[in-house]
Scaffold this motif. Structure first.
Motif, short mmCIF file in Angstrom:
data_model
loop_
_atom_site.label_atom_id
_atom_site.label_comp_id
_atom_site.label_asym_id
_atom_site.label_seq_id
_atom_site.Cartn_x
_atom_site.Cartn_y
_atom_site.Cartn_z
N PHE A 111 0.79 -1.22 0.00
CA PHE A 111 0.00 0.00 0.00
C PHE A 111 0.83 1.28 0.00
O PHE A 111 0.42 2.26 -0.65
N PRO A 112 2.00 1.34 0.64
CA PRO A 112 2.84 2.52 0.43
C PRO A 112 3.26 2.69 -1.04
O PRO A 112 3.33 3.82 -1.54
N MET A 113 3.52 1.57 -1.71
CA MET A 113 3.86 1.64 -3.13
C MET A 113 2.68 2.18 -3.94
O MET A 113 2.84 3.01 -4.84
N MET A 114 1.46 1.75 -3.58
CA MET A 114 0.28 2.21 -4.30
C MET A 114 -0.03 3.67 -3.98
O MET A 114 -0.62 4.38 -4.81
N GLU A 115 0.34 4.13 -2.81
CA GLU A 115 0.22 5.56 -2.50
C GLU A 115 1.05 6.38 -3.47
O GLU A 115 0.59 7.41 -3.99
N ASP A 116 2.28 5.94 -3.70
CA ASP A 116 3.16 6.65 -4.64
C ASP A 116 2.62 6.58 -6.06
O ASP A 116 2.74 7.54 -6.83
N LEU A 117 2.03 5.45 -6.40
CA LEU A 117 1.53 5.25 -7.75
C LEU A 117 0.31 6.11 -8.04
O LEU A 117 0.20 6.73 -9.10
N TYR A 118 -0.62 6.18 -7.07
CA TYR A 118 -1.90 6.85 -7.31
C TYR A 118 -2.03 8.23 -6.66
O TYR A 118 -3.00 8.94 -6.92
N GLY A 119 -1.10 8.59 -5.78
CA GLY A 119 -1.20 9.88 -5.11
C GLY A 119 -2.33 9.93 -4.10
O GLY A 119 -3.00 10.96 -3.95
N VAL A 120 -2.56 8.83 -3.39
CA VAL A 120 -3.61 8.75 -2.36
C VAL A 120 -2.97 8.31 -1.05
O VAL A 120 -1.75 8.12 -0.96
N HIS A 121 -3.81 8.12 -0.04
CA HIS A 121 -3.29 7.67 1.25
C HIS A 121 -4.11 6.49 1.76
O HIS A 121 -5.35 6.57 1.81
N PHE A 122 -3.43 5.40 2.10
CA PHE A 122 -4.07 4.24 2.71
C PHE A 122 -3.76 4.23 4.21
O PHE A 122 -2.59 4.29 4.60
N HIS A 123 -4.81 4.16 5.02
CA HIS A 123 -4.66 4.11 6.47
C HIS A 123 -4.89 2.67 6.96
O HIS A 123 -5.86 2.03 6.55
#
Length: 276
Positions: free
Chosen positions: A242-254
């Motif tokens: 999920f940190p990788m996907m945060e960088d990919l999509y510009g969102v935040h996963f909690h």
């Protein structure tokens, strides 16, 4: 006010949590062969382990698919039911103060619940989750449970099975960094892999699919915060994917504290909301 007990009854697992003046009390997770055994086993163990008497309990709130099997009060206590989507939303809203949010409940499958202020709406879901991991790990690796899959995956390397952008392009593509996955299991077509790599790849596949589906569900909605709850938040790979996907999509996963128990907590909160 007495103690409110929230219980999330699944098919074979039950999560239980106490709520006392908005303070979370001793979350507990129980496995059992069927929902009724799981429910009553969890409730009895919870009371015993925490030194709680029946007289200390003001109300029991049930949620989850297994709660449909329960039609009588729990040990004679006042007992009510609340919908799972409402429970997901209330639990996530308690844990993460950001608004609006999309709640991503990762259980046997995955449910998406949108929370915007006091409005909680079921936004859909996908049939990908822990059940997918259990089924594929048995079929492909002869493993019977997720803990064994996680242990095997700890020795694996998903880059040996997944095709990444850097494997097919020397440069970043527009909106696609080189670390992004181009094809899940796409590299396994021609490369030798061992069981540990397959195990790692299975977990990454399920988590990336859930993450991408969640993000795509919120396009043009203004939602950039996703709250992950449910059993699968315990997977170590969540802290990788999920940190990788945060960088990919510009969102935040909690992934909040007590993420596994937030549906049960939401059930208890539903009672507080209705009586306040």
């Amino acid at each position: 006010m007495g103690l409110i007990i929230g219980i999330d009854v699944g098919g074979s697992t039950t999560k239980i949590v106490g709520l006392n003046d908005d303070k979370v009390i001793s979350p507990m997770f129980i496995n059992a062969g069927d929902p009724i055994t799981s429910l009553f086993g969890a409730f009895g163990k919870y009371l015993y382990d925490n030194g709680i008497s029946l007289g200390d309990v003001e109300h029991v709130m049930l949620t989850g698919v297994g709660s449909s099997n329960v039609d009588t009060p729990i040990y004679g206590l006042p007992t009510s039911k609340v919908g799972e989507f409402e429970s997901d939303g209330l639990g996530a809203k308690y844990a993460v103060k950001t608004d609006p949010i999309m709640v991503v409940s990762m259980g046997t499958g995955t449910t998406l619940v949108q929370v915007n202020g006091d409005k909680i709406v079921h936004a859909g879901g996908i049939s990908m989750g822990g059940g997918t991991l259990q089924g594929l790990s048995r079929l492909l690796l002869k493993l019977r449970n997720v803990p064994n899959l996680v242990e095997l995956a700890s020795h694996g390397d998903a880059s040996k099975v997944n095709l990444q952008i850097k494997d097919i392009s020397k440069e970043e593509l527009p909106g696609l960094p080189t670390f992004a996955t181009a094809s899940l299991f796409g590299k396994a077509v021609n490369n030798p892999v061992d069981d540990a790599d397959v195990a790692k790849g299975l977990i990454i596949m399920v988590l990336e699919t859930i993450g991408s589906a969640a993000v795509l569900s919120t396009l043009n909605s203004g939602i950039n915060d996703f709250v992950l709850i449910g059993n699968m938040t315990r997977l170590p790979e969540c802290r990788e994917v999920f940190p990788m996907m945060e960088d990919l999509y510009g969102v935040h996963f909690h992934i909040p504290e007590h993420a596994v128990y937030l549906t049960a907590l939401g059930a208890a909160l539903a009672y507080r909301h209705k009586t306040s």
